[in-house]
Design an enzyme around this catalytic site. Structure first.
Site, PDB file in Angstrom:
ATOM      1  CG  ASP A   1     -20.162 -14.931 -10.456  1.00  0.00           C
ATOM      2  OD1 ASP A   1     -20.421 -16.131 -10.594  1.00  0.00           O
ATOM      3  OD2 ASP A   1     -19.263 -14.570  -9.737  1.00  0.00           O
TER       4      ASP A   1
ATOM      5  CG  HIS B   1     -18.686 -19.119 -10.116  1.00  0.00           C
ATOM      6  ND1 HIS B   1     -18.791 -17.802  -9.312  1.00  0.00           N
ATOM      7  CD2 HIS B   1     -17.892 -19.610  -9.421  1.00  0.00           C
ATOM      8  CE1 HIS B   1     -17.763 -17.786  -8.531  1.00  0.00           C
ATOM      9  NE2 HIS B   1     -17.298 -18.947  -8.587  1.00  0.00           N
TER      10      HIS B   1
END
Ligand code: UDP
Length: 410
Positions: free
Chosen positions: A127, A22
């Site tokens: 995210d 990520h």
């Protein structure tokens, strides 16, 4: 910082989920935004921040040049995740998800602390798996840009997990996994039909009582609090422009903007933000191998294998006869380092290199590469597609079964 910067810049706060797969795409995105005039506040957890700094400390010169270029446009902050220092984090994903649910207040107080040297915040790029940013964006009165580090199909599936639940596709039953015949076609837009094994593995029946199952269902409600949606993929891969619109919330823009590591990589800038120290000998070793001959073996940052699986893999690599470059993270054997079969290193020393972490994009783009044995994490899959490297898939969990099937079938 100059007053001019404060007046003229847009300011994106970029918050990655605390895991390698990520941090990479969100940091690449942040770099690209900065090049287009944004001021960036990048906010990983303290644990991630410390790992990145430690891993980069051996390559300070290269990173320093890039750092100098961007220093006026970047601010790095970090927030504690509330877990004890020796906690396994990605090795105990349920706990990690529970901890990220509570990051909101720390993030908000960091962002509201008076700092006249930075421009006012324009948006939060969150995210998709950080539900805590929804409340922060609302309280700050700024748009929430939801960023998916997965493919579009997974994103649509996850954003519609509650429909899959009410239609009886979640929890995924053992017998459906075995036959895998069911075609699930109730999801919006032009994504290909999915099968039971394609559904996020944490939704399988055996996980129902675990916190990871309820955390994923919880996150799935919050993905849809979005003013913009971005996906690290490209339109041609899954259903064209239309597919991403399946993620649009009330008609908001939903765009495929990947592969995000490519522009930085192709222009010679750093495109990998590693939590492990990259082994610098790989590229020299690859230079000495015949073109198209090397099998690269890596299972990303989280996947583990049993000792038996690793032992069998070692014997398979030995028997295949090709040169191979094998990434053996120090926790690959279910949290421990792997013990190689007796004599293995000696028998394969003329055609094998074993390392603990690589500069993966550089490895994948090397002319000596012939194939990639991968766990099919989305970043690795996208990187292999970008570099035109054939894959052999050995998925472990989460979205990797879907990515593996798509890489093979679609
Ligand atoms: N990676 C790397 N060096 C390695 C192994 C992996 O730089 O030795 C990078 C890889 O390029 C990718 C990321 O780590 O960008 C892993 O992300 P992915 O989604 O493939 O898997 P995850 O680690 O999330 O399971």
């Amino acid at each position: 910082m100059s007053g001019k910067l404060t007046e003229t810049h847009l300011h994106a706060v970029v918050v990655p989920f605390p895991a390698q797969g990520h941090v990479n795409p969100l940091m690449n995105f942040a770099e690209l935004l900065a090049m287009r005039g944004f001021f960036i506040t990048f906010v990983p957890t303290e644990w991630i921040d410390q790992r990145l700094v430690k891993a980069a400390s051996t390559d300070l010169v290269a990173r320093d040049n890039q750092a100098k270029e961007r220093v006026s446009k970047f601010r790095f902050l970090s927030i504690p995740d509330g877990l004890p220092p020796d906690h396994g984090r990605t090795a105990q994903l349920g706990d990690l998800f529970l901890s990220t649910k509570c990051l909101g207040p720390a993030l908000e107080s960091l962002l509201t602390a008076p700092d006249t040297s930075v421009p006012p915040i324009t948006c939060i790029v969150s995210d998709s798996f950080l539900s805590c940013t929804a409340e922060v964006a609302k309280n700050l009165g700024v748009p929430r840009v939801v960023f998916w580090t997965s493919c579009t199909t997974l994103a649509i599936m996850q954003a519609n997990a509650h429909s899959l639940l009410s239609e009886g596709h979640i929890p995924v039953k053992e017998e459906d996994l075995k036959s895998n015949e069911k075609l699930i076609t109730c999801l919006p837009r032009k994504i290909p039909p999915i099968r039971p094994t394609d559904i996020v593995s944490f939704y399988r029946e055996k996980h129902v009582s675990e916190s990871i199952y309820s955390c994923f269902l919880y996150e799935s409600r919050i993905h849809n609090i979005a003013d913009y949606v971005l996906v690290n993929t490209f339109e041609e891969l899954e259903g064209g422009k239309e597919a991403q619109m399946g993620l649009s919330v009330n008609g908001c823009p939903a765009l495929a903007i990947g592969p995000l590591s490519l522009p930085n990589f192709l222009e010679g800038r750093n495109s990998m933000y590693s939590m492990w120290e990259e082994d610098k000998t790989c590229l020299q070793w690859l230079d000495a191998q015949p073109q198209g001959s090397v099998l690269y073996v890596s299972f990303g940052s989280i996947a583990v294998k049993s000792e038996i699986q690793l032992h069998e893999l070692a014997l398979g690599l030995e028997a295949c006869g090709y040169p191979f470059l094998w990434v053996l993270r120090s926790d690959i054997a279910e949290g421990k380092p792997m013990e190689l079969p007796e004599g293995f290193k000696d028998r394969t020393k003329d055609r094998a290199l074993i390392v603990s972490w690589t500069e993966q994009l550089k490895v994948l783009s090397h002319p000596s590469l012939g194939g990639f044995l991968t766990h099919n994490g989305w970043n690795s899959t996208l990187e292999a597609i970008s570099m035109g490297v054939p894959m052999i898939g050995w998925p472990y969990f989460h979205d990797q079964f879907l990515d593996c099937r798509f890489a093979k079938d679609i």
